[in-house]
Write an enzyme that holds these catalytic residues in place. Sequence first.
Site, PDB file in Angstrom:
ATOM      1  CG  HIS A 100      -1.738  -1.061   1.541  1.00 30.74           C
ATOM      2  ND1 HIS A 100      -1.311  -2.202   2.164  1.00 30.74           N
ATOM      3  CD2 HIS A 100      -3.062  -1.229   1.314  1.00 30.74           C
ATOM      4  CE1 HIS A 100      -2.331  -3.042   2.293  1.00 30.74           C
ATOM      5  NE2 HIS A 100      -3.411  -2.478   1.785  1.00 30.74           N
ATOM      6  CG  ASP A 103       1.726  -0.894   3.456  1.00 33.58           C
ATOM      7  OD1 ASP A 103       0.927  -0.540   4.329  1.00 33.58           O
ATOM      8  OD2 ASP A 103       1.450  -1.701   2.529  1.00 33.58           O
TER       9      ASP A 103
HETATM   10  C1  XUL Z   1      -7.364  -6.742   4.248  1.00 31.99           C
HETATM   11  C2  XUL Z   1      -6.611  -7.117   3.056  1.00 31.99           C
HETATM   12  C3  XUL Z   1      -5.777  -6.043   2.443  1.00 31.99           C
HETATM   13  C4  XUL Z   1      -5.722  -6.093   0.957  1.00 31.99           C
HETATM   14  C5  XUL Z   1      -4.979  -4.938   0.337  1.00 31.99           C
HETATM   15  O1  XUL Z   1      -8.113  -7.767   4.803  1.00 31.99           O
HETATM   16  O2  XUL Z   1      -6.648  -8.242   2.628  1.00 31.99           O
HETATM   17  O3  XUL Z   1      -4.517  -6.117   2.989  1.00 31.99           O
HETATM   18  O4  XUL Z   1      -5.144  -7.257   0.492  1.00 31.99           O
HETATM   19  O5  XUL Z   1      -5.495  -3.723   0.686  1.00 31.99           O
END
Ligand code: XUL
Length: 435
Positions: A100, A103
């Site tokens: 993300h 992150d």
């Molecule tokens: C949350 C989840 C996230 C997504 C990316 O449950 O799975 O980490 O994969 O935003």
Amino acid sequence: MSYFPGIPKIQFEGPSSKNPFAFKHYNPDELVEGKTMRDHMRFAAAYWHVMRNGLGDPFGGGTALMPWDDQSDSVENAIKRADVFFEFLDKMDIGYYCFHDRDIAPELNNLAKSNEALEKVTDHLLQLQQSTGKKLLWGTACLFSHPRYAHGAGTSPNAEVFAYGAAQVKAALDATLKLGGEGYVFWGGREGYATLLNTDMKRELDHLAALLHLAVDYAKKIGFTGQFYIEPKPREPSTHQYDSDAAACLNFLREYGLMDHLKLNLETNHATLAGHTMLHEMTVAAAAGALGSIDANQGDELIGWDTDQFPTDIYLTTSIMLKLLESGGFTTGGLNFDAKRRRESHEPEDLFHAHIGGMDAFARGLKSAAAIRADGRLEEFVTKRYASWNEGIGAKVETKAISLEEISAHVLSQPEPKLASGRQEMLENLVNEFI
Ligand code: XUL
Ligand code: CO
């Protein structure tokens, strides 16, 4: 300098090895059905879990030891983390990663500053990718952590919040393009509702679709040719998430003209939260030509939330690999360990044990699945089970060459149909022969 001193490069030593820092089953260059295990799996590590998950839970703070991290929001700290992460990837022999925006780089007090930080960190990540050959499987924007997204991002009742989220998606897409990302994920973190008393569902869904269309259009403009994915999850953090399961996502994509642009990124623990098996979700997605990528983890049968555990269940990994092989394997997707260590496993070396276990579990799943396919009895059984559709009345229905009156006349001229057994238990025994 090493951030994981004493931890060797993890190598394949075979099933008889007792070395906890070795693969017992994942042998990256071994061929299975004519392709290396590495290319079948396309393993990825999740930046958020490896580098940013302090292992806190609702009852207590983080326990994870991260001696390299000064816990500041500085770009220097973010850059150092990237170095640690790439040492981890190298030692684990994992070729891909996912992130993300927030992150990898800090969210600062305005978008311009956050974008600037993202730019600096991605410059560094690009260098690291170039010097190591590691690749970005997918990027995404975190549109759920900051308090501004408390009511959602794409589905916020506040148009300025929607706009903020869209601007964040633009920057995250720029970052993903810059790093050669092979995909981009939308997980609807808070795209849902807590109560319908305050919610205009139709308008929120229209807005979510608008956000996806804006992203698809922007990708075309900047030349991002990676695959977009949507990731189903039924609840948590919202009471109800709009993208609740594979079928709901496909319906949404169809309704809003997005089927050509997005595939599904399926996560095992999300499937089980939705009351489905992962095999069910994969089968739904594959039937629609939308099986894209996998967030590999598993839940706990006894706990009702998204525990995001590392996959260790060979029966589960076998079913996943069986479906994946049947569907022709990954193209842009991969097996991303969207999984975290237990709060008690707080030492850096636990990151290695966790990923080694997940990779070995999938290697065993792959080998079992390939053996089941080579054996052929399972496939033959299913083919035979539907044989009545290949001729006579079945073929006429499938080719739409018959009317309801003709069907009725046919049935009137026939004895009662005879059923064959589904042989579930025999097939379960057959699968277990290979596990
Ligand atoms: C949350 C989840 C996230 C997504 C990316 O449950 O799975 O980490 O994969 O935003
Ligand atoms: Co996920």
